[in-house]
Design a protein around this motif. Sequence first.
Motif, PDB file in Angstrom:
ATOM      1  N   PRO A 137      24.299   6.207 -11.644  1.00 44.03           N
ATOM      2  CA  PRO A 137      23.718   6.982 -12.757  1.00 44.03           C
ATOM      3  C   PRO A 137      24.692   8.061 -13.244  1.00 44.03           C
ATOM      4  O   PRO A 137      25.474   8.587 -12.460  1.00 44.03           O
ATOM      5  N   VAL A 138      24.622   8.369 -14.529  1.00 46.75           N
ATOM      6  CA  VAL A 138      25.505   9.401 -15.067  1.00 46.75           C
ATOM      7  C   VAL A 138      25.093  10.774 -14.533  1.00 46.75           C
ATOM      8  O   VAL A 138      23.929  11.005 -14.218  1.00 46.75           O
ATOM      9  N   ARG A 139      26.066  11.660 -14.418  1.00 45.26           N
ATOM     10  CA  ARG A 139      25.815  13.062 -14.053  1.00 45.26           C
ATOM     11  C   ARG A 139      26.802  13.926 -14.835  1.00 45.26           C
ATOM     12  O   ARG A 139      27.778  14.430 -14.293  1.00 45.26           O
ATOM     13  N   PRO A 140      26.566  14.064 -16.152  1.00 44.43           N
ATOM     14  CA  PRO A 140      27.510  14.783 -17.011  1.00 44.43           C
ATOM     15  C   PRO A 140      27.706  16.223 -16.539  1.00 44.43           C
ATOM     16  O   PRO A 140      26.780  16.829 -15.994  1.00 44.43           O
ATOM     17  N   ASP A 141      28.909  16.751 -16.779  1.00 50.43           N
ATOM     18  CA  ASP A 141      29.165  18.124 -16.334  1.00 50.43           C
ATOM     19  C   ASP A 141      29.114  19.127 -17.483  1.00 50.43           C
ATOM     20  O   ASP A 141      29.477  20.285 -17.316  1.00 50.43           O
TER      21      ASP A 141
END
Length: 273
Positions: A137-141
């Motif tokens: 899953p994405v985990r944008p910063d």
Amino acid sequence: MLSAPATAIRFKRLLLTGAAGNLGKVLRPRLKAYCDVLRVSHRRDFGPAGAGEEVVLAELSDRAQVLRLFEGVDAVVHMGGVSTEQPWEDILAGNIVGLVNVYEAARQHKVKRIVFASSNHVTGFYRQDQVISPQDPVRPDGFYGLSKAFGENLAQLYWDRHGLETVSLRIGSSFPEPKDRRMLSTWMSFDDTERLVAAALGAPLVGHTIIYGMSDNASVWWDNTSARHIGYRPQDSSEPFRATVEARQQTIDPHSRTAQFQGGAFVEQGYYD
Ligand code: 15L
């Protein structure tokens, strides 16, 4: 510049957006080997066309300009838009509205494939002691990483719905050499960047494929097994730079967020009130 292009692919007209940006400038001379005409584009005037080139200026947030830009184009290397953490309004215009315009123009002009400059910041909030793959899953910063996650989802939609192919490149750090300890893991040489773009343009069947853009570094956080069909084989490594980088950046607080997360300094940047 690779002495002999990695593949025999050749397009009649290839479009490079963001041609005056950091990576655009690197790719501009290199992509000419893969097409008869390289259409180079940026939002503002950046000088005349060279041999085998044509210049078309376009503001990505302007649908009419983007539609004109895509006329007669076979494939696109989309490096345009915002490439770092910036105020939301700029990201919205360049990476959200602008990208919808890019995909609509590509659909309407029956472009076969887009190579999309996504970013490792789509997953920047994974830790540096984790190895992840494009399936996680994405985990944008930040809003920048979030906009690139939107771009990847848009690419998936246009593949599922319209059969428009995309390779989303989650580019690590494409610079002349690694600047700091983080980049020993994220670095991608300019020659490997060309190899990656050429592989993404030339692979026979990609649907929507996501691949991390890095060289053959010794310590890595990204597993590209699911994208092996692209045929990208990096040939450079950050290892020869390790001693210099470690001497230059001797102390590093392992508890700082910058050192803990894959996104590095991006996890602390932002424009919040
Ligand atoms: C990016 O997405 C940026 O465009 C680039 O300037 C680098 O900062 C790179 O990420 C990185 O993570 O090193």
